[in-house]
Enzyme design. Structure first.
Site, mmCIF file in Angstrom:
data_model
loop_
_atom_site.group_PDB
_atom_site.id
_atom_site.type_symbol
_atom_site.label_atom_id
_atom_site.label_comp_id
_atom_site.label_asym_id
_atom_site.label_seq_id
_atom_site.Cartn_x
_atom_site.Cartn_y
_atom_site.Cartn_z
ATOM 1 N N ASN A 5 -92.719 25.312 -17.005
ATOM 2 C CA ASN A 5 -93.619 26.225 -18.337
ATOM 3 C C ASN A 5 -93.620 27.480 -16.896
ATOM 4 O OD1 ASN A 5 -93.492 24.720 -20.457
ATOM 5 N ND2 ASN A 5 -94.933 24.907 -20.636
ATOM 6 N N HIS A 57 -90.998 25.895 -12.243
ATOM 7 C CA HIS A 57 -89.354 27.101 -12.609
ATOM 8 C C HIS A 57 -90.176 28.242 -12.860
ATOM 9 C CE1 HIS A 57 -88.369 23.148 -14.726
ATOM 10 N NE2 HIS A 57 -87.571 23.732 -12.887
ATOM 11 N N CYS A 77 -87.324 41.617 -6.327
ATOM 12 C CA CYS A 77 -86.132 41.806 -5.765
ATOM 13 C C CYS A 77 -85.355 40.568 -4.716
ATOM 14 C CB CYS A 77 -86.453 42.835 -5.204
ATOM 15 S SG CYS A 77 -85.596 43.778 -4.113
ATOM 16 N N CYS A 107 -85.348 47.866 -7.396
ATOM 17 C CA CYS A 107 -86.396 47.716 -7.099
ATOM 18 C C CYS A 107 -87.119 49.019 -6.474
ATOM 19 C CB CYS A 107 -85.878 46.705 -5.964
ATOM 20 S SG CYS A 107 -87.277 46.475 -4.539
ATOM 21 N N GLY A 156 -95.729 17.328 -23.323
ATOM 22 C CA GLY A 156 -94.196 18.031 -24.326
ATOM 23 C C GLY A 156 -93.702 18.320 -22.899
ATOM 24 N N SER A 157 -92.647 17.218 -22.910
ATOM 25 C CA SER A 157 -91.470 17.502 -21.898
ATOM 26 C C SER A 157 -90.944 16.901 -22.244
ATOM 27 C CB SER A 157 -92.118 17.847 -20.330
ATOM 28 O OG SER A 157 -90.817 17.805 -19.245
ATOM 29 N N GLY A 203 -91.049 12.566 -29.869
ATOM 30 C CA GLY A 203 -89.352 12.481 -29.094
ATOM 31 C C GLY A 203 -88.891 11.971 -27.859
HETATM 32 ZN ZN LIG Z 1 -85.829 45.767 -2.748
#
Ligand SMILES: [Zn+2]
Length: 359
Positions: free
Chosen positions: A129, A146, A154, A208, A272-273, A300
């Site tokens: 998550n 992730h 940037c 940026c 939960g995955s 599931g």
């Molecule tokens: Zn930058």
């Protein structure tokens, strides 16, 4: 490692509950308590399912399909890096989705996870998550596989800033969009939204600040300081959410740390995955191959779970299909702990500050 283009969209087969009697909540609590106390050092791997009770939608329904957003197609990394238009579209949708994402609070399952860590049965958390709802502080390690929506980075100089701060600049640059009602659009778990009938081409986003300061002449901005079309593939000053897009590599350090945590753990518990993304699935496969305990709590089916529960499987196995909050809270209580309902206040204020939302 590159994420697959789009994870499985076909339904996964329904699970076989293990142990077979664990079809009721009390039996599931008992089985999971046994699993956790037996290993006493379990790594928890969480997915979108754990955040549903916080009001954040899951990517896939119980059947493992894109039930909620059948036409939803996530942005790909190469689109974001190559095209100003793609970035306008992404940030416009993200702008509308952010307030709901920022307002989401940890639920019973998150609170129970923290208690299980305090009780000493969990060794850490790896999460797919990007909502930061596992919280920080208190010593529990949370690896965000992730990335995290709470920051933008940037692409050129890696400077980061809080998403809340970035949102305020977007507001100033896009007064018309500010008026769009968030409740008229639907939010996806990555903070993106479906917003029909709006013109993304008019959405403006800032560069940026560090790149702007250091290379003022290589950045093209309008009169209000918004970035305008750069040369193709020129990502100078281009800010991106600190999350892994489809087609983008999971950060090497993050990947290594997650592997290390699998290494150190006696077991892995998926909550939960459906493990649709390879970067998460491979961690469980690795644990399984090495004879560590594997537990799955998910409503599931789960990708390739037959491999973890086959005849050759070494190590303890449990497979439960119950509500994550209910079963985790039950285990905490079984171990003599308590889960405060609905959530703990103190870390939340800290989370709000880290999200750039003020105390
Ligand atoms: Zn930058």
């Amino acid at each position: 490692m590159v994420l697959p283009r789009i994870p499985y969209t076909a339904p996964f087969p329904a699970p076989t509950i293990h142990p077979p009697q664990a079809t009721t909540l009390p039996a599931a609590i008992s089985a999971l308590t046994h699993f956790l106390t037996h290993h006493n050092k379990t790594l928890l791997l969480s997915g979108a399912g754990i955040s549903v009770a916080s009001g954040l939608p899951d990517y896939r329904g119980i059947a493992g399909t894109y039930r909620l957003h059948q036409h939803y197609r996530p942005i790909f990394f190469h689109e974001f890096t190559s095209h100003h238009k793609s970035r306008q579209r992404y940030w416009a949708r993200s702008f509308l989705g952010w307030p709901a994402t920022a307002a989401a609070r940890p639920n019973t399952a998150h609170a129970a996870v923290k208690q299980l860590w305090r009780l000493g049965v969990l060794s850490g958390v790896v999460t797919q998550n990007v909502d930061s709802l596992h919280g920080y502080g208190g010593g529990m390690e949370v690896v965000e596989l992730h990335g995290k929506l709470r920051e933008v980075v940037c692409l050129q100089c890696r400077h980061t800033l809080p998403r809340g701060e970035f949102q305020q600049v977007l507001e100033q640059l896009n007064p018309v969009w500010k008026k769009l009602q968030v409740n008229r659009v639907t939010t996806n778990p990555d903070g993106d939204v479906d917003a029909p009938g709006v013109d993304y081409a008019e959405f403006r986003y800032p560069p940026c600040p560090k790149c702007l300061e250091e290379h003022p002449r290589s950045l093209r901005v309008d009169q209000d300081g918004a970035l305008v079309e750069q040369g193709k593939k020129d990502v100078t000053g281009v800010l991106k959410p600190c999350v892994t897009f489809f087609g983008e590599n999971v950060e090497a350090e993050v990947k290594e740390r997650a592997e290390q945590l699998v290494d150190d753990a006696a077991a892995i518990l998926v909550v939960g995955s459906s493990l649709a993304t390879y970067s998460a699935w491979r961690l469980v496969r690795e644990a399984s191959r090495r004879g560590k305990g594997v537990g799955i709590v998910n409503l599931g089916g789960v990708r390739g779970e037959e491999e973890f529960f086959g005849r050759d499987a070494k190590g303890m196995r449990i497979r439960l299909e119950v509500n994550a909050g209910d079963v985790l809270k039950g285990v905490v209580e079984e171990l003599g702990g308590k889960v405060d309902a609905p959530v703990e206040r103190e870390p939340l204020d800290k989370d709000r500050r880290e999200l750039g939302l003020g105390g």
